[in-house]
Design a protein around this motif. Structure first.
Motif, PDB file in Angstrom:
ATOM      1  N   UNK A 136       0.831  -1.212   0.000  1.00 18.53           N
ATOM      2  CA  UNK A 136       0.000   0.000   0.000  1.00 18.53           C
ATOM      3  C   UNK A 136       0.858   1.251   0.000  1.00 18.53           C
ATOM      4  N   UNK A 137       2.059   1.142   0.553  1.00 20.21           N
ATOM      5  CA  UNK A 137       2.923   2.313   0.660  1.00 20.21           C
ATOM      6  C   UNK A 137       2.430   3.340   1.653  1.00 20.21           C
ATOM      7  N   UNK A 138       1.417   2.967   2.447  1.00 18.77           N
ATOM      8  CA  UNK A 138       0.853   3.894   3.431  1.00 18.77           C
ATOM      9  C   UNK A 138       1.519   3.675   4.787  1.00 18.77           C
ATOM     10  N   UNK A 139       2.315   4.623   5.184  1.00 13.31           N
ATOM     11  CA  UNK A 139       3.088   4.466   6.411  1.00 13.31           C
ATOM     12  C   UNK A 139       2.201   4.302   7.635  1.00 13.31           C
ATOM     13  N   UNK A 140       1.077   5.028   7.700  1.00 14.26           N
ATOM     14  CA  UNK A 140       0.221   4.932   8.888  1.00 14.26           C
ATOM     15  C   UNK A 140      -0.426   3.552   8.990  1.00 14.26           C
ATOM     16  N   UNK A 141      -0.739   2.931   7.839  1.00 14.73           N
ATOM     17  CA  UNK A 141      -1.301   1.581   7.826  1.00 14.73           C
ATOM     18  C   UNK A 141      -0.245   0.570   8.275  1.00 14.73           C
ATOM     19  N   UNK A 142       0.942   0.688   7.710  1.00 11.15           N
ATOM     20  CA  UNK A 142       2.028  -0.224   8.077  1.00 11.15           C
ATOM     21  C   UNK A 142       2.362  -0.105   9.559  1.00 11.15           C
ATOM     22  N   UNK A 143       2.376   1.123  10.054  1.00 18.30           N
ATOM     23  CA  UNK A 143       2.697   1.355  11.465  1.00 18.30           C
ATOM     24  C   UNK A 143       1.639   0.755  12.379  1.00 18.30           C
ATOM     25  N   UNK A 144       0.367   0.847  11.985  1.00 20.03           N
ATOM     26  CA  UNK A 144      -0.712   0.291  12.802  1.00 20.03           C
ATOM     27  C   UNK A 144      -0.617  -1.229  12.884  1.00 20.03           C
ATOM     28  N   UNK A 145      -0.359  -1.873  11.748  1.00 15.85           N
ATOM     29  CA  UNK A 145      -0.214  -3.332  11.736  1.00 15.85           C
ATOM     30  C   UNK A 145       1.007  -3.738  12.552  1.00 15.85           C
ATOM     31  N   UNK A 146       2.084  -3.001  12.390  1.00 19.06           N
ATOM     32  CA  UNK A 146       3.313  -3.264  13.138  1.00 19.06           C
ATOM     33  C   UNK A 146       3.079  -3.136  14.643  1.00 19.06           C
ATOM     34  N   UNK A 147       2.340  -2.119  15.030  1.00 22.13           N
ATOM     35  CA  UNK A 147       2.165  -1.799  16.449  1.00 22.13           C
ATOM     36  C   UNK A 147       1.168  -2.720  17.150  1.00 22.13           C
ATOM     37  N   UNK A 148       0.052  -3.009  16.499  1.00 23.64           N
ATOM     38  CA  UNK A 148      -1.038  -3.695  17.193  1.00 23.64           C
ATOM     39  C   UNK A 148      -1.193  -5.177  16.831  1.00 23.64           C
ATOM     40  N   UNK A 149      -0.465  -5.649  15.824  1.00 28.11           N
ATOM     41  CA  UNK A 149      -0.672  -7.033  15.412  1.00 28.11           C
ATOM     42  C   UNK A 149       0.551  -7.910  15.423  1.00 28.11           C
ATOM     43  N   UNK A 150       1.594  -7.497  16.146  1.00 26.35           N
ATOM     44  CA  UNK A 150       2.836  -8.241  16.019  1.00 26.35           C
ATOM     45  C   UNK A 150       3.217  -8.998  17.284  1.00 26.35           C
ATOM     46  N   UNK A 151       4.519  -9.022  17.590  1.00 35.63           N
ATOM     47  CA  UNK A 151       5.040 -10.012  18.527  1.00 35.63           C
ATOM     48  C   UNK A 151       4.649  -9.815  19.987  1.00 35.63           C
ATOM     49  N   UNK A 152       4.144  -8.660  20.361  1.00 36.79           N
ATOM     50  CA  UNK A 152       3.742  -8.469  21.757  1.00 36.79           C
ATOM     51  C   UNK A 152       2.527  -9.312  22.115  1.00 36.79           C
ATOM     52  N   UNK A 153       1.954  -9.993  21.101  1.00 36.65           N
ATOM     53  CA  UNK A 153       0.766 -10.818  21.351  1.00 36.65           C
ATOM     54  C   UNK A 153       1.114 -12.169  21.977  1.00 36.65           C
TER      55      UNK A 153
END
Length: 255
Positions: free
Chosen positions: A153-170
């Motif tokens: 998508x090239x959308x930094x805010x989208x990438x950042x949201x997925x990175x922040x809320x859907x990654x390894x801290x789960x």
């Protein structure tokens, strides 16, 4: 919208991942090997998402020119340093992906498939083609496909949201306790994996998590459309994480 509103929006989906029945079913060393053989792709695409963000938010070309704000450059570069150049148990520099590979080898998990994917990437093959032609499990293909769609998508805010809320801290603390219990039964097989998990809880659960949320706030700013899109993609990322966990559970039950 705000970080708090995103957290409220995704709370139910996040809880489904944290309370997934998979964790309680990981009772043997072979179970852990199966888990690692799936989860390694989440570790790898985490690094890909991280570098995609760095490309969007900083200058990676020569001649150099200033890109974006110094605040977001700092946030992403700080996270990249920790993820790409951390230390193993002996104090040697390595990425978290390379550390995970070490953990897999010590546990006796098969690293052949992930090595083949990396080799294809190094050979210049397109990731979509790799996923289409590979024999990877459906859950892994779906998980990776979503991540690389997000990057595309090239959308930094989208990438950042997925990175922040859907990654390894789960990966919850209860999973770490389970692995430690198995390590007592199989001494010397899982201590690198335990180090990896503890390192992620220490780094991602505190410093990197804080930086990542700052990054989402900075990138969405006062744009309500960006906040809404960030929440939407965060929800989807949790869906695909749940599907990945369910894929592991399915393979475990049919073995």
């Amino acid at each position: 919208m705000s970080i708090r509103k995103i957290q409220e929006t995704i709370a139910a989906n996040r809880q489904k991942v944290v309370a997934h029945p998979l964790y309680a079913q990981l009772q043997t060393l072979e179970d852990i090997r199966t888990f690692m053989q799936y989860h390694v792709y989440a570790v790898w695409d985490f690094m890909s998402l991280l570098k995609g963000l760095q490309q969007q938010l900083t200058c990676v070309n020569v001649p150099w020119v200033p890109v974006g704000s110094a605040a977001t450059r700092y946030l992403i570069n700080e996270i990249v340093t920790g993820e790409e150049s951390d230390v193993d148990q002996a104090g040697n520099r390595c990425s978290h992906f390379e550390l995970y590979e070490q953990a897999m080898q010590q546990a006796g998990a098969d690293i052949g498939n992930i090595k083949a994917i990396i080799a294809d990437v190094k050979a210049g093959k397109d990731i979509r083609q790799i996923l289409e032609t590979s024999s990877l499990p459906k859950a892994v293909k779906g998980f990776l496909g979503f991540t690389f769609e997000v990057i595309a998508t090239g959308k930094a805010h989208v990438m950042a949201a997925v990175f922040t809320f859907g990654r390894e801290d789960l990966i919850p603390d209860m999973f770490l306790a389970l692995v430690k219990d198995l390590d007592q039964k199989f001494p010397g097989k899982l201590d690198t994996f335990i180090y990896y998990l503890e390192r992620h809880i220490e780094v991602d659960g505190d410093h990197h998590s804080h930086l990542a949320m700052q990054m989402v706030t900075e990138l969405c700013g006062a744009d309500e459309n960006k906040w809404a899109e960030a929440a939407q993609y965060a929800q989807q990322s949790l869906h695909w994480r749940h599907e990945l966990w369910s894929g592991i559970l399915h393979e475990k039950t049919i073995l």
